[in-house]
Design an enzyme around this catalytic site. Structure first.
Site, PDB file in Angstrom:
ATOM      1  N   LEU A  59      39.539  48.194  46.287  1.00  0.00           N
ATOM      2  CA  LEU A  59      40.064  47.749  47.498  1.00  0.00           C
ATOM      3  C   LEU A  59      41.097  48.848  47.736  1.00  0.00           C
ATOM      4  O   LEU A  59      42.355  48.820  47.896  1.00  0.00           O
ATOM      5  CB  LEU A  59      40.763  46.644  46.972  1.00  0.00           C
ATOM      6  CG  LEU A  59      41.073  45.300  48.025  1.00  0.00           C
ATOM      7  CD1 LEU A  59      41.726  44.305  47.402  1.00  0.00           C
ATOM      8  CD2 LEU A  59      41.787  45.813  49.481  1.00  0.00           C
ATOM      9  N   GLU A  61      41.320  51.114  51.419  1.00  0.00           N
ATOM     10  CA  GLU A  61      40.967  51.895  52.825  1.00  0.00           C
ATOM     11  C   GLU A  61      40.860  53.145  52.903  1.00  0.00           C
ATOM     12  O   GLU A  61      40.077  54.048  53.470  1.00  0.00           O
ATOM     13  CB  GLU A  61      41.359  51.242  54.002  1.00  0.00           C
ATOM     14  CG  GLU A  61      40.956  49.655  54.168  1.00  0.00           C
ATOM     15  CD  GLU A  61      41.484  48.571  52.957  1.00  0.00           C
ATOM     16  OE1 GLU A  61      42.551  48.859  52.613  1.00  0.00           O
ATOM     17  OE2 GLU A  61      41.000  47.568  52.919  1.00  0.00           O
ATOM     18  N   PHE A  84      37.507  44.114  57.449  1.00  0.00           N
ATOM     19  CA  PHE A  84      37.861  43.360  58.858  1.00  0.00           C
ATOM     20  C   PHE A  84      38.502  44.312  59.444  1.00  0.00           C
ATOM     21  O   PHE A  84      39.384  45.167  59.063  1.00  0.00           O
ATOM     22  CB  PHE A  84      38.615  42.233  58.521  1.00  0.00           C
ATOM     23  CG  PHE A  84      37.822  40.981  58.031  1.00  0.00           C
ATOM     24  CD1 PHE A  84      37.585  39.983  59.057  1.00  0.00           C
ATOM     25  CD2 PHE A  84      37.906  40.814  56.846  1.00  0.00           C
ATOM     26  CE1 PHE A  84      36.850  38.818  58.560  1.00  0.00           C
ATOM     27  CE2 PHE A  84      37.113  39.641  56.215  1.00  0.00           C
ATOM     28  CZ  PHE A  84      36.572  38.776  57.293  1.00  0.00           C
ATOM     29  N   ILE A  88      42.153  48.062  58.895  1.00  0.00           N
ATOM     30  CA  ILE A  88      41.798  49.418  58.728  1.00  0.00           C
ATOM     31  C   ILE A  88      42.854  50.345  58.698  1.00  0.00           C
ATOM     32  O   ILE A  88      43.034  51.544  58.328  1.00  0.00           O
ATOM     33  CB  ILE A  88      40.978  49.844  59.889  1.00  0.00           C
ATOM     34  CG1 ILE A  88      40.133  51.027  59.947  1.00  0.00           C
ATOM     35  CG2 ILE A  88      41.790  49.803  61.205  1.00  0.00           C
ATOM     36  CD1 ILE A  88      39.328  51.704  60.950  1.00  0.00           C
ATOM     37  N   PRO A  90      45.368  51.319  56.455  1.00  0.00           N
ATOM     38  CA  PRO A  90      45.799  52.070  55.428  1.00  0.00           C
ATOM     39  C   PRO A  90      44.938  53.316  55.806  1.00  0.00           C
ATOM     40  O   PRO A  90      45.044  54.417  55.185  1.00  0.00           O
ATOM     41  CB  PRO A  90      45.241  51.568  54.165  1.00  0.00           C
ATOM     42  CG  PRO A  90      45.461  50.114  54.376  1.00  0.00           C
ATOM     43  CD  PRO A  90      45.044  50.024  55.903  1.00  0.00           C
ATOM     44  N   HIS A 130      42.704  38.450  60.793  1.00  0.00           N
ATOM     45  CA  HIS A 130      41.410  38.795  60.587  1.00  0.00           C
ATOM     46  C   HIS A 130      40.761  38.573  61.837  1.00  0.00           C
ATOM     47  O   HIS A 130      39.457  38.759  62.041  1.00  0.00           O
ATOM     48  CB  HIS A 130      40.706  37.709  59.908  1.00  0.00           C
ATOM     49  CG  HIS A 130      40.841  37.576  58.378  1.00  0.00           C
ATOM     50  ND1 HIS A 130      42.152  37.266  57.794  1.00  0.00           N
ATOM     51  CD2 HIS A 130      40.124  37.839  57.223  1.00  0.00           C
ATOM     52  CE1 HIS A 130      42.136  37.472  56.503  1.00  0.00           C
ATOM     53  NE2 HIS A 130      40.950  37.904  56.131  1.00  0.00           N
TER      54      HIS A 130
HETATM   55  C1  LIG Z   1      44.216  45.646  53.138  1.00  0.00           C
HETATM   56  C2  LIG Z   1      42.945  44.638  52.956  1.00  0.00           C
HETATM   57  N1  LIG Z   1      41.806  44.776  52.880  1.00  0.00           N
HETATM   58  C3  LIG Z   1      40.768  44.062  52.463  1.00  0.00           C
HETATM   59  C4  LIG Z   1      41.227  42.626  52.526  1.00  0.00           C
HETATM   60  C5  LIG Z   1      40.159  41.723  52.658  1.00  0.00           C
HETATM   61  N2  LIG Z   1      40.352  40.984  51.344  1.00  0.00           N
HETATM   62  C6  LIG Z   1      40.988  39.768  51.415  1.00  0.00           C
HETATM   63  S1  LIG Z   1      41.417  39.101  49.724  1.00  0.00           S
HETATM   64  C7  LIG Z   1      40.547  40.447  49.183  1.00  0.00           C
HETATM   65  C8  LIG Z   1      40.625  40.656  47.555  1.00  0.00           C
HETATM   66  C9  LIG Z   1      41.992  40.620  47.016  1.00  0.00           C
HETATM   67  O1  LIG Z   1      41.758  40.940  45.650  1.00  0.00           O
HETATM   68  P1  LIG Z   1      43.057  40.801  44.707  1.00  0.00           P
HETATM   69  O2  LIG Z   1      44.188  41.716  45.234  1.00  0.00           O
HETATM   70  O3  LIG Z   1      42.643  40.879  43.252  1.00  0.00           O
HETATM   71  O4  LIG Z   1      43.648  39.283  44.844  1.00  0.00           O
HETATM   72  P2  LIG Z   1      42.909  37.731  44.812  1.00  0.00           P
HETATM   73  O5  LIG Z   1      42.113  37.450  46.179  1.00  0.00           O
HETATM   74  O6  LIG Z   1      41.936  38.014  43.602  1.00  0.00           O
HETATM   75  O7  LIG Z   1      43.962  36.630  44.585  1.00  0.00           O
HETATM   76  C10 LIG Z   1      40.116  41.258  49.915  1.00  0.00           C
HETATM   77  C11 LIG Z   1      39.284  42.763  49.699  1.00  0.00           C
HETATM   78  C12 LIG Z   1      42.550  42.617  52.996  1.00  0.00           C
HETATM   79  N3  LIG Z   1      42.934  41.165  53.060  1.00  0.00           N
HETATM   80  N4  LIG Z   1      43.514  43.426  53.223  1.00  0.00           N
END
Ligand SMILES: Cc1ncc(C[n+]2csc(CCOP(=O)(O)OP(=O)(O)O)c2C)c(N)n1
Lengths: 330, 353
Positions: A59, A61, A84, A88, A90, A130
């Site tokens: 995760l 960017e 989404f 973008i 970061p 989003h």
């Molecule tokens: C900067 C960013 N990139 C991508 C996303 C899309 N997204 C939402 S939740 C998520 C996963 C998050 O995982 P984690 O940090 O382990 O927390 P969890 O949802 O498991 O509680 C992603 C990739 C986002 N919200 N923010």
């Protein structure tokens, strides 16, 4: 045979084709592999091409885009997905300071044919943050091409053209269109050239320039204005925001003598501001009225319970065009 | 490298690992009530999404002990920086239930912090709250106040630059902050093994010379004690701690997600025996603090509280769209004024409301 595909299917088929035709192509992104992408744009590609070519990334960017730049510098053709558009940020350091400049800084010795895909825009009841339309950020960063398809046919042709070019391309996919329409899409490989707008509908009274999900609203508004007011709109789907197709715009406006720009991003400093400026600089004498912008408001995209009021709807487009004409006859 | 020991107090069967670690009866019962309340709340919100009463929702079932245990350790002057999944932490610390429901109804009213607690609206862009929590904690220290900050985030967040920058700054400036990571195994579909090559998340603190603990996130006592210790250290000037709470999300990432695409039912069911509520229940029964009657009463009370909350949340009047023009800046500039007034004449004409 032309089957009817929606935007998600057309993009999936295009990525499949690009991966098949060139083993230098690889996809990187969050949840694009096993999960097939949160919108299923990369559905099945992981199973078909394996996890060396369809890569679930951490995760990160900045990491995704930075690695994408490195991969491209060293001869590969990565297509990365940002989950989404509003996430973008970061990666902006990588995009603005490097992706957009490496050709210039190495005087053409290196090029970075990286494609960054991202779903964008409001109107699908998505959670907060989003629904962003921040295309102007990238539009004002010389060294990038910015492309937004409004329909499945163009999407396949534009993404293929992007992949055949040697420039970095920001490829924005209107979420609202993902599954809202189907269209005949040729099975074979074809391109829709970058930098070329599409006159979707000819008309004689007003040129309306739009892109992405706004095209649907403009088409409906045009039908209504034609029926109720006898006003005929010419609709220009810009398709490539940067560099935009000045010729098609000039040709159209020199015929209609009036221009309206519709976009869902905020008014101030939006892409519409640039289009309006260029039209009046070059065609002042041709214009019968000031160039008009119908856009999102100068506020953060609101929560989904009121997002429809933020977006330029069919009604608001009709209303504002009528107001524009009324103020002229007063 | 040897994996860090998992800090636990409660065994799966409800016995205490260490008798010196007793939690007093009143607190233990309060913990139980909160775990039950939050599970009821979470399930009902998933249901509301299915009925179309709220939009996409991020469930937390399985993670209740991590959230309740850590939030109960806070003092009322502390600052909470939660994510979109931390409703149990928010509710425990005093965020109003209706506001959480409004949040998922797409209402800005759901973001407004309560009057008597410092609770930020949920953070959606991953990891962005981490440096902010460090900054808020730094301010408390600067002002010689005793408040700490706690930042909640998931395992996925540890891959973002903001995580590393926030930890580093907090450590350099000895900010009184607790970084509370719920390692629930996944970031949407991406398992921890694809997120990081580190064996644990806790060990990432070592690079910043920061205290760290790896705690069983389904053991509410252990989470409470670990967080309490971290907060005490922070308050006494020892700086930040990274807590890794090892837990599991039983359900989907959000109601828009289909977990069967990336993990098996067997895997998620294998976590049920480690369930945070079952474990505390076993303890309370053993200690004679709970019997079937009290349990039924507690569950009934939770149902009633949540039903009342939902009923009240649904009575909110239709949104006034002009709220989007408010509070963009302290004073409304001319462009927004003009856009608002044009919008009003448009709405009048189309009778949209
Ligand atoms: C900067 C960013 N990139 C991508 C996303 C899309 N997204 C939402 S939740 C998520 C996963 C998050 O995982 P984690 O940090 O382990 O927390 P969890 O949802 O498991 O509680 C992603 C990739 C986002 N919200 N923010």
């Amino acid at each position: 045979m032309h089957r009817e595909l929606n935007l998600v299917q057309a993009l999936n088929e295009t990525l499949d084709m690009l991966l098949t035709d060139d083993d230098k192509v690889l996809l990187l992104g969050q949840d694009i592999g096993k999960n097939g992408g949160v919108f299923r744009v990369t559905e099945n590609l992981y199973h078909k091409f394996g996890d060396e070519r369809v890569v679930d990334t951490p995760l990160s960017e900045a990491g995704i885009v930075g690695c994408g730049i490195g991969l491209a510098l060293n001869g590969l053709k990565p297509i990365v997905e940002i989950e989404f558009f509003g996430f973008i940020y970061p990666a902006l350091e990588q995009i603005l300071s490097h992706l957009a400049r490496l050709r210039m800084r190495t005087q053409g010795k290196y090029e970075v044919p990286l494609i960054i895909r991202a779903p964008y825009g409001a109107g699908v009841r998505a959670p907060e943050l989003h629904s962003e339309s921040i295309e102007a950020l990238l539009f004002q960063s010389p060294g990038l091409k910015v492309v937004i398809p409004s329909n499945p046919y163009d999407a396949k042709g534009l993404l293929t053209a992007a992949s055949e070019g040697s420039d970095p391309v920001i490829f924005l996919e209107p979420m609202r269109v993902y599954r809202s329409m189907r269209q005949p899409v040729p099975q074979h490989r074809y391109t829709v050239p970058l930098g070329k707008a599409n006159v979707m509908k000819e008309g004689k009274d007003i040129t309306v320039i739009a892109w992405g999900a706004m095209i649907g609203n403009v088409v409906k508004a045009a039908e209504q204005l034609e029926k109720t007011q006898g006003i005929s709109l010419e609709i220009v789907d810009l398709r490539t925001l940067y560099p935009f197709d000045i010729e098609t715009i000039q040709e159209s406006v020199s015929k209609t003598h009036r221009a309206v720009i519709v976009h869902e991003a905020p008014l101030t400093g939006g892409v519409g501001a640039e289009l309006a400026a260029v039209i009046q600089e070059r065609m002042f004498g041709d214009l019968k009225s000031p160039v008009k912008r119908i856009t999102g408001f100068d506020v953060p995209v609101p929560q989904f319970s009121i997002e429809d009021y933020y977006l330029p709807s069919q009604d608001r487009i009709v209303h504002e065009i009528e107001q524009m004409l009324v103020s002229l006859t007063r | 490298m040897e994996q860090q020991r998992l800090f636990q107090i409660l065994e799966l069967d409800g016995t205490l690992r260490d008798d010196s670690m007793v939690i007093n009866e009143k607190l233990a019962i309060e913990m139980y009530k909160l775990l039950v309340l939050n599970r009821v709340f979470d399930r009902k919100l998933v249901n509301m999404q299915r009925k179309g009463q709220i939009g996409t929702y991020a469930p937390f079932e399985g993670q209740e002990a991590s959230q309740v245990g850590s939030a109960l350790a806070l003092s009322k002057q502390d600052w909470m920086f939660p994510t979109y999944r931390d409703h149990a932490a928010m509710l425990t610390f005093g965020y109003e239930m209706v506001k959480i429901i409004w949040y998922w109804m797409g209402r800005i009213e759901g973001c407004i912090p309560p009057d008597n607690r410092n609770i930020m609206p949920p953070y959606v862009p991953i990891a962005t709250q981490i440096p902010q929590a460090a900054g808020a904690a730094w301010a408390s220290k600067y002002k010689n106040e005793t408040a700490c900050s706690i930042a909640y985030f998931g395992d996925g967040a540890t891959s973002e630059g903001d995580f590393h920058e926030g930890l580093n700054m907090a450590s350099v400036f000895k900010a009184p902050v607790v970084f509370f990571c719920q390692n629930n195994g996944y970031a949407i579909s991406v398992p921890l093994s694809r997120q990081t090559s580190s064996e644990t998340i806790a060990q990432k603190a070592i690079a910043y010379n920061m205290e760290n603990v790896r705690v069983d996130g389904n053991d509410v006592f252990a989470v409470y004690v670990a967080t309490k210790n971290a907060l005490e250290a922070a308050r006494s000037g020892k700086g930040p701690t990274l807590i890794e709470a090892v837990t599991y999300r039983y359900g989907a990432h959000t109601t828009a997600d289909d977990p069967s695409r990336y993990r098996s039912i067997e895997e998620s069911e294998s976590w049920r025996p480690r369930d945070p509520i079952l474990r505390l229940e076993a303890y309370l029964f053993k200690q004679g603090m709970l019997d079937k009657d009290i349990q039924t009463r507690i569950v009934g009370e939770a149902e009633r509280l949540v039903n009342d909350g939902i009923k009240f949340a649904l009575t909110i009047s239709k949104p006034d769209p002009t709220i989007m023009f408010q509070n963009v800046l302290a004073n409304k500039p001319w462009n927004i004024q003009e856009q608002e007034s044009n919008f009003n004449s448009f709405i009048e004409r189309y009778h949209h409301q």
